[in-house]
Scaffold this active site. Structure first.
Site, PDB file in Angstrom:
ATOM      1  N   GLY A 146     -79.707  16.156 -37.540  1.00 63.28           N
ATOM      2  CA  GLY A 146     -78.269  16.288 -37.352  1.00 63.28           C
ATOM      3  C   GLY A 146     -77.696  17.321 -38.288  1.00 63.28           C
ATOM      4  N   LYS A 184     -71.758  13.390 -42.306  1.00 67.68           N
ATOM      5  CA  LYS A 184     -73.195  13.404 -42.029  1.00 67.68           C
ATOM      6  C   LYS A 184     -73.398  12.927 -40.599  1.00 67.68           C
ATOM      7  CE  LYS A 184     -76.282  12.617 -45.038  1.00 67.68           C
ATOM      8  NZ  LYS A 184     -77.256  12.048 -46.016  1.00 67.68           N
ATOM      9  N   ASP A 227     -85.291   9.311 -53.801  1.00 61.76           N
ATOM     10  CA  ASP A 227     -85.287  10.722 -53.370  1.00 61.76           C
ATOM     11  C   ASP A 227     -84.642  11.610 -54.429  1.00 61.76           C
ATOM     12  OD1 ASP A 227     -85.950  12.745 -51.620  1.00 61.76           O
ATOM     13  OD2 ASP A 227     -84.158  12.536 -50.388  1.00 61.76           O
TER      14      ASP A 227
END
Length: 900
Positions: free
Chosen positions: A238, A255, A365
């Site tokens: 996306g 997002k 992450d």
């Protein structure tokens, strides 16, 4: 980071490789072994298995049908389509296995080809309409990712696009060999595969597809209470946008997540990760370094999350701007100030991670791109797609390989590992190398301690965390056969230090032996696609050429005195004389370079035979560049004409040179748009600057031809070409002149300023020019940095070494009044020693990482062979050079061009 590389890390722990390689066959769908009726056959082609009737005929281009599927329904969809196509005699192809389907739909997969699982080839538009209607009925209810390049038929997994059926190729605007279709005049033009439905101008949309175009256009953002103001980036999962809530005038980050697309290693799609991210952000609402959720909504079948906009920039960009080791004149005070800032940032990040852990959440992450630095140097952590409660265990499905913990670290330990990598990366951003050999962490810490005033205990703690109690070398020996891969751990080899890379003859002989042994032990002669592992580009342009294939490696070994390898040469000759479809003819990216290498290896007839293949190909529409264009071809033809006495080669060389003169001397589109003054940008949608793909390659060609004829007009063409590239350069604050790419500046040999500087210096040996003299001195400053992110010949420290070695050789042979010539030799020695920063053990030998530092490479452009050649240019006891950086061989035999 170039996300294309991630997919090529899935096969081998040491080298970039493709899932379709015979060395590591991936498990296939059951349909790959399904029997076909008499008269049918299936053939593998890259990721695909192509099925068709022996008597079937198809047009070379037309409307094709694509079918998408998810991992959970792929076998069922494939069986349905198989039965349908075989019964009706329709040719089709499909991705061969689940792993290929996952990678095709992964987060960083190519958006233009994502979602395509099965391709069907109707024979005409009537059959197209029938197949679309019937397949849509058969596959009703089946889900799959949206194919962005296509038009969706209905609401199911059936899509259509006009494009090529046959494998035909042409050159794109940027000079790359790309799939092609023919326009109404028969001219081949690029078969566009953008991530948006596109219909060629001359093709009429079939009437039955009109309602589906209307349905596609019906979904818009008009009714949303948000206005998108700019795109941050796209991935296959996306988009990421800066937007504004029109109800409150609040700036937010939007997002976007596409269903069934953007898969991670566990097969989780973007929509599920986005839902998890919203959940994690809400649980972390009391952590000040975490952005707040603003809203959630859907548009069509896409999911959106609106979060707090963070005023700041990613840490990786801030680091590049502040990093002192890119400036050769950085003082002790500069190093101390940077150290204080970096340690402060790390403490901020550590506190944020501790606060997240206190909520029972693993971030999962942490890396340089996910730390936002605000104007006041406070930090915010972003991107919580893989964050999870600590009790869930497991490993994140998305990881940055420079910070990703090994398999024995889960939960909070994975974040602590990433924090340790961050501590090193803030001072020496090379932690990707630790994934290849954990002992490299201690070596990086030694370099940091010798350079920055960092407390040693902080570095020692980071190394201990990275290596761990179970740390061991992942440096492996890979023994491959055509059907199996066996990986066995070898004893840890000490990572070489700068003291071992001594810039003298004894040091050169030791280094050459270790590099050559690593290169030859990596060879895979049983494979058809490549002989030596290298950059991922070899899976596009092939494993034969100079830049990324066998020709470049064998050339480097031979000219540096590292030996001849007849069996490997035979491998190259066999495949070059019958090249795969799509093989280019360029000098660095195709068969011209293969011919050059073979002639240098003493295989003249083989070289001429390969050259015959090249000369049968059209060249009129090629650009002027050195890599795949006319300048490289003209230089090669002139060189081989001099060596062989073949006059026809020289005649063709002059024809190509005349075409380049027209291209360089003509008024180009980019010049008209940008004006005649001021700096322009290199790359992207603009022409490239530099030796490889810019006008500097043409300048080199004109210089070499001028040396054959003495014609001043050729020298004038060289000057024009150099000035075109200098306009795409910019002065850095430290006074170094580098190529301007808009978002960064480049010093490197292929696409950066030292390649331009190499030819500038050679021009100045023929004719004085104050502008060029000033530019040369500023480019020389670009070759003084202690730190270069990579070691490759084309885009790393090896190219800097090649540039400096060329200057030293030129100064010895033909002294020219140039600033800094007196310090070239000491700087060259320092750059050779600093190769140790990237040097890696391999099977008891020595190798270097390729582009992105995620895997080792043996090729000329990005890897170990390029380092071998560059250091040979500096230290070998016989002259070594890159092709054409010295006068052409046999110059006295070559006549000037004939005048018409």
């Amino acid at each position: 980071m170039d996300e294309r590389y991630d997919a090529y890390c899935a096969v081998d722990p040491l080298f970039y490789d493709s899932l379709t390689s015979t060395a590591a066959p991936a498990a296939g769908f059951p349909a790959t072994t399904r029997p076909l009726p008499a008269g049918w056959r299936c053939e593998p082609s890259s990721d695909w298995l192509i099925c068709g009737h022996d008597d079937g005929t198809l047009p070379q281009q037309g409307w094709k049908i694509h079918v998408s599927a998810g991992l959970d329904n792929a076998e069922r969809v494939l069986d349905t389509v198989w039965d349908y196509c075989v019964e009706r005699g329709l040719a089709f192809k499909f991705l061969r296995g689940p792993r290929m389907l996952l990678l095709r739909n992964a987060k960083y997969a190519r958006r233009g080809s994502s979602g395509k699982f099965i391709t069907i080839y109707p024979r005409d538009e009537a059959e197209l309409e029938l197949v679309c209607r019937q397949l849509a009925e058969l596959l009703d209810g089946e889900a799959g990712p949206y194919i962005l390049s296509d038009l969706r038929y209905g609401t199911g997994p059936v899509y259509v696009r006009y494009g090529g059926f046959a494998a035909r190729y042409c050159l794109s605007d940027d000079g790359r060999l790309v799939p092609a279709i023919a326009d109404p005049t028969g001219t081949l033009v690029p078969d566009r595969r953008d991530p948006v439905f596109h219909l060629p101008d001359w093709v009429t949309l079939p009437e039955f597809l009109a309602p589906h175009v209307a349905a596609r256009n019906a979904t818009t953002t008009t009714d949303l209470p948000y206005r998108i103001e700019r795109v941050i980036h796209f991935s296959n999962g996306g988009g990421l946008y800066v937007g504004r809530d029109t109800r409150t005038d609040t700036t937010v980050v939007l997002k976007e997540a596409r269903p069934y697309a953007g898969l991670d290693a566990a097969g989780t799609d973007a929509t599920r990760r986005l839902a998890r991210e919203a959940e994690m952000l809400r649980r972390l609402v009391d952590v000040p370094q975490v952005p707040r959720v603003h809203d959630e909504f859907t548009l069509g079948d896409h999911r959106f999350l609106a979060i707090e906009f963070v005023e700041g920039r990613p840490l990786n960009k801030v680091l590049v701007e502040r990093y002192p080791l890119i400036d050769a004149d950085a003082t002790a005070a500069d190093l101390a100030a940077y150290t204080a800032w970096a340690l402060r940032v790390h403490r901020e990040v550590e506190r944020a991670v501790d606060a997240i852990h206190a909520q029972g959440i693993v971030y999962g992450d942490l890396h340089l791109f996910n730390v936002m630095v605000r104007p006041d140097d406070s930090i915010t952590l972003v991107d919580f797609e893989v964050a999870a409660p600590v009790g869930e265990g497991g490993r994140p499905g998305l990881r940055n390989q420079g910070f990703a913990a090994p398999r024995d670290r889960t939960g909070f330990a994975a974040d602590r590992y990433a924090l340790a990598c961050l501590r090193l990366a803030l001072f020496l951003p090379l932690t990707q190398l630790v994934r290849l050999a954990p002992e490299k962490a201690a070596h990086l810490a030694e370099v940091i301690a010798a350079t920055f005033p960092v407390p040693r205990d902080l570095l020692d703690r980071a190394v201990t965390e990275i290596v761990g109690t179970h740390g061991r070398s992942t440096t492996t020996s890979t023994t491959t056969t055509p059907t199996t891969t066996s990986t066995a751990t070898t004893p840890t080899t000490t990572v070489p230090s700068a003291a071992e890379l001594t810039p003298d003859l004894d040091g050169w002989h030791r280094l050459r032996t270790r590099l050559a042994a690593a290169i030859t032990s990596s060879a895979t002669p049983h494979r058809d696609d490549r002989l030596f592992p290298g950059d991922i580009e070899q899976f596009r342009s092939g494993g034969l050429n100079l830049a990324h294939g066998a020709a470049g490696v064998l050339h480097a070994l031979a000219v540096t005195g590292a030996g001849r390898y007849p069996d490997h040469e035979a491998w190259l000759v066999k495949r070059a004389l019958d090249p795969p479809s799509g093989t280019g003819c360029g000098f660095y990216d195709g068969l011209h370079g293969v011919a050059y290498a073979l002639e240098g290896l003493g295989r003249r007839q083989d070289a001429l035979d390969v050259l015959d293949v090249c000369l049968r190909e059209p060249w009129q529409d090629l650009g002027p560049d050195l890599v795949g264009g006319l300048s490289g071809m003209a230089l090669n033809l002139a060189e081989l004409a001099g060596r062989t006495g073949e006059a026809g080669l020289l005649e063709t060389a002059w024809q190509l040179a005349a075409r380049v003169a027209d291209q360089v001397g003509g008024q180009r589109h980019d010049d008209r748009e940008s004006g005649d003054e001021g700096t322009m940008v290199s790359g992207g949608r603009q022409p490239y600057a530099g030796l490889a793909r810019g006008h500097t390659g043409a300048a080199l060609m004109f210089l070499r031809l001028h040396e054959l004829t003495g014609e001043s007009e050729l020298l004038a063409h060289a000057a024009t070409a150099l000035r075109r590239d200098l306009r795409r350069c910019v002065l850095r604050p430290d006074g170094a002149l580098e190529v301007n790419e808009g978002w960064r500046t480049m010093p490197y040999l292929a696409d950066g300023s030292v390649g331009i500087g190499t030819v500038l210096d050679q021009y100045l040996a023929h004719r004085p020019d104050e502008e060029f003299r000033t530019a040369s001195a500023a480019i020389r400053r670009a070759a003084r940095s202690p730190f270069y992110a990579q070691t490759g010949l084309f885009a790393g420290r090896a190219g800097i070494i090649a540039y400096l070695a060329t200057r030293v050789r030129q100064a010895d042979a033909q002294p020219v009044d140039q600033p800094d010539r007196a310090v070239d030799q000491p700087e060259l020695a320092r750059q050779i020693r600093h190769l140790a920063w990237h040097a890696m053990p391999y099977q008891g030998h020595l190798a270097f990482p390729g582009e992105q530092l995620l895997r080792l490479s043996m090729d000329l452009a990005t890897g170990t062979a390029g380092v071998l050649l560059a250091v040979g240019m500096a230290l070998h006891d016989e002259p070594v050079s890159l092709p054409f950086l010295t006068p052409l061989t046999g110059a006295t035999k070559l006549p000037p061009p004939r005048r018409g």
